[in-house]
Design an enzyme around this catalytic site. Structure first.
Site, PDB file in Angstrom:
ATOM      1  N   GLU A  76       0.722  -1.124  -0.242  1.00  0.00           N
ATOM      2  CA  GLU A  76      -0.046  -0.030  -0.067  1.00  0.00           C
ATOM      3  C   GLU A  76       0.735   1.323  -0.011  1.00  0.00           C
ATOM      4  O   GLU A  76       1.879   1.337   0.754  1.00  0.00           O
ATOM      5  CB  GLU A  76      -0.986   0.154   1.337  1.00  0.00           C
ATOM      6  CG  GLU A  76      -1.463   1.287   1.469  1.00  0.00           C
ATOM      7  CD  GLU A  76      -2.239   1.253   3.000  1.00  0.00           C
ATOM      8  OE1 GLU A  76      -3.578   1.899   3.169  1.00  0.00           O
ATOM      9  OE2 GLU A  76      -1.819   0.578   3.794  1.00  0.00           O
ATOM     10  N   LYS A 134      -9.573   1.253  -2.596  1.00  0.00           N
ATOM     11  CA  LYS A 134      -9.795   0.845  -1.269  1.00  0.00           C
ATOM     12  C   LYS A 134     -10.815   1.330  -0.847  1.00  0.00           C
ATOM     13  O   LYS A 134     -11.601   2.374  -1.258  1.00  0.00           O
ATOM     14  CB  LYS A 134      -8.720   1.684  -0.349  1.00  0.00           C
ATOM     15  CG  LYS A 134      -8.703   1.102   1.195  1.00  0.00           C
ATOM     16  CD  LYS A 134      -7.315   1.593   1.785  1.00  0.00           C
ATOM     17  CE  LYS A 134      -7.709   1.116   3.302  1.00  0.00           C
ATOM     18  NZ  LYS A 134      -6.375   1.779   4.054  1.00  0.00           N
ATOM     19  N   CYS A 188      -4.801  -3.198   3.113  1.00  0.00           N
ATOM     20  CA  CYS A 188      -4.535  -2.875   4.657  1.00  0.00           C
ATOM     21  C   CYS A 188      -5.514  -3.256   5.517  1.00  0.00           C
ATOM     22  O   CYS A 188      -6.046  -4.369   5.779  1.00  0.00           O
ATOM     23  CB  CYS A 188      -4.044  -1.403   4.766  1.00  0.00           C
ATOM     24  SG  CYS A 188      -3.382  -0.960   6.417  1.00  0.00           S
TER      25      CYS A 188
END
Length: 551
Positions: free
Chosen positions: A314, A378, A429
């Site tokens: 990320e 995301k 994440c």
């Protein structure tokens, strides 16, 4: 004189009785608070390091809803002790946010933000146990008493329903299920049936049966103190708890022992790069140049070593992707020259060709033909870090504490990363905590799982918890999973939850792993969390049956 003595003696006896009652009540409060504190601390220690503790650490919380004379508000106060202890210990790694002076904050501002973040997410998690306790207290006093198996069934169903509700919100991490990961692989196999709530139900149910060993009566506080002694334990429910624990793990053995049966024609060699560049360095001009060089060197070495695909963490390059300069981008040029696709963690505008559109946390698939063949944005953003919740209220406060505005736009839920090897389930994440996101992608054709994280500036405690969550996602979906991070821990997990390779934290690392594409669907992938509504239905049926018997 006789009449005076006769008047004094009853008063003395009343005062002595009053003192004893106060001592008893005081002893109860201390004992109950101590038991809940110990239970919460034990549950907080369970994730990653001591999974067996979770199977008994919830017992004190079960006791609360068995005290008929305890006021509901008092019960909620006691429940908060357990919840704060559990979530506070499990999430203590959040304190690793400090120091943040490199962001332009003052020392006091950094401490304030860190403590606020830790306290807020701790209280948010503690509200699960408090909500459960409140509902159990209300249900146990509603028209007829509940006890034994009925109480255990009700409590298990309610906890799963509440935790399911929390998992749909913006903040979610320390589910009871993850206390078993990554080491209790037999217990975790249950998640193939109905997802993480299967493991949560198992933990809550076994704890409930253990709590029924204490025969707490209707005489209230005094009786509860006496019944805590070991001589007052009824072994019957303890035997049921042990039998349930063993039976569930026997099912786990059956699921765990199934062969993977992966064919050579489904294998992919995936290269991982753990750059180990701290965020406070990476966000500077020099840090950006260093990141580019470190990850470029890592990519070229992995491509030369035979990787079919290379995966980066990320925010590998903490800059917005410039579509107009794409043909001059060093990574795109390297991909074109080597012929090996690269999944690059970076930032990109919602419309990649229009810098006026909102910015997103993205993974871009760069292919040898010079194009971006796939993209994942995301979905679950980190509050305060990537967006400001309740922006109108909190933005003035955040602006005072930090010169950086947290303004990201979340991606759509229905995304799959398209690669030359087929679609892959992909998450970034924090999203590792949300099982339903992975389930949807796998159901839509994701053949393996890729997760990309940063994990800086958090300590190894957080890294291992993050890995533990990814282990659960691999088991639930019956997929190979590759997880790559900036500072650790990167790794590879097979569909049974076994860690085939793990990197050391806070070290630079490159590695090539062989994984296999799979198209199987577990019961969880097919039907989702069917266990929670089933438990609620069984509870309703049992209540109606008991109500008819009481008439």
């Amino acid at each position: 004189m006789g009449s005076i003595e006769e008047n004094i003696e009853p008063r003395v006896e009343v005062e002595i009785a009053s003192i004893k009652t106060k001592e008893t009540v005081s002893g109860f409060h201390f004992g109950m608070a101590s038991a809940l504190l110990c239970g919460g601390l034990l549950m907080g220690l369970a994730p990653v390091n001591a999974w067996p503790l979770a199977w008994v650490a919830l017992v004190p919380l079960w006791w609360l809803n068995r005290l008929p004379h305890l006021h509901t508000l008092s019960a909620l106060g006691y429940a908060s002790i357990w919840g704060v202890a559990y979530h506070g210990v499990a999430l203590s790694w959040i304190t690793g946010l400090h120091p943040m002076m490199w962001m332009g904050m003052s020392w006091l501002g950094s401490v304030s933000v860190t403590l606020f973040s830790w306290m807020f997410i701790t209280v948010w998690g503690a509200a699960i146990g408090m909500t459960w306790t409140g509902l159990m207290m209300v249900m146990s006093r509603w028209q007829w008493p509940i006890s034994g198996f009925t109480r255990v069934l009700l409590g298990t169903a309610l906890w799963c329903a509440i935790e399911w509700t929390w998992s749909r919100g913006p903040l979610y991490w320390s589910s009871l299920s993850y206390t078993q990961s990554p080491h209790n692989l037999l217990g975790l196999q249950l998640s193939q049936l109905s997802g993480p709530m299967t493991v949560t139900a198992a933990v809550v149910g076994v704890n409930g049966l253990f709590s029924e060993m204490w025969e707490i009566g209707d005489s209230g506080v005094r009786r509860f103190r006496i019944r805590q002694h070991l001589g007052r334990i009824s072994p019957r429910f303890g035997a049921y708890a042990i039998a349930l624990f063993l039976g569930l793990h026997l099912i786990g053995i059956i699921l765990y022992s199934r062969p993977l049966a992966d064919g050579v024609d489904t294998e992919i060699s995936v290269g991982l790069i753990q750059g180990n560049i701290p965020t406070d360095q990476k966000l500077t001009d020099k840090g950006i140049q260093t990141s580019q060089q470190v990850y470029l060197d890592g990519y070229e070495s992995l491509a030369e070593a035979g990787a079919d695909l290379v995966l980066t963490p990320e925010g590998t390059i903490p800059q917005a992707w410039n579509a107009s300069l794409q043909d001059r981008n060093l990574f795109q040029r390297a991909v074109t020259n080597s012929g090996v696709p690269l999944v690059l963690g970076t930032f990109a505008h919602q419309n990649i060709d229009d810098s006026r559109t909102p910015l997103m946390q993205s993974l871009l698939l760069l292919t040898p033909d010079g194009s971006i063949a796939g993209r994942y944005n995301k979905v679950k953003l980190v509050p305060l870090g990537e967006y400001i919740p309740f922006e109108k209220v909190l933005k003035p406060i955040v602006d005072r504490l930090s010169p950086f505005a947290a303004k990201m736009t979340p991606g759509e839920v229905d995304q799959l990363l398209k690669t030359p090897f087929g679609p892959m389930a992909t998450r970034i994440c924090y999203e590792s905590a949300f099982a339903e996101l992975f389930r949807w992608q796998v159901k839509q054709g994701g053949q393996a799982i890729f997760t990309a994280s940063n994990n800086d500036p958090y300590p190894p405690q957080q890294m291992m918890q993050h890995h533990a969550l990814d282990v659960m996602r691999a088991i639930e979906s019956d997929r190979w999973e590759v997880r790559v991070t900036n500072t650790g821990i990167s790794g590879v997990v097979d569909p049974r939850g076994r860690s085939r390779w793990l990197s050391a934290p806070n070290e630079y690392a490159t590695h090539i792993v062989t994984i296999y594409k799979r198209q199987t669907h577990t019961l969880y992938v097919r039907w989702g969390d069917w266990l929670t509504p089933l438990l609620l239905v069984f509870t309703a049926i049992d209540f109606m049956r008991r109500r008819r018997l009481c008439k």
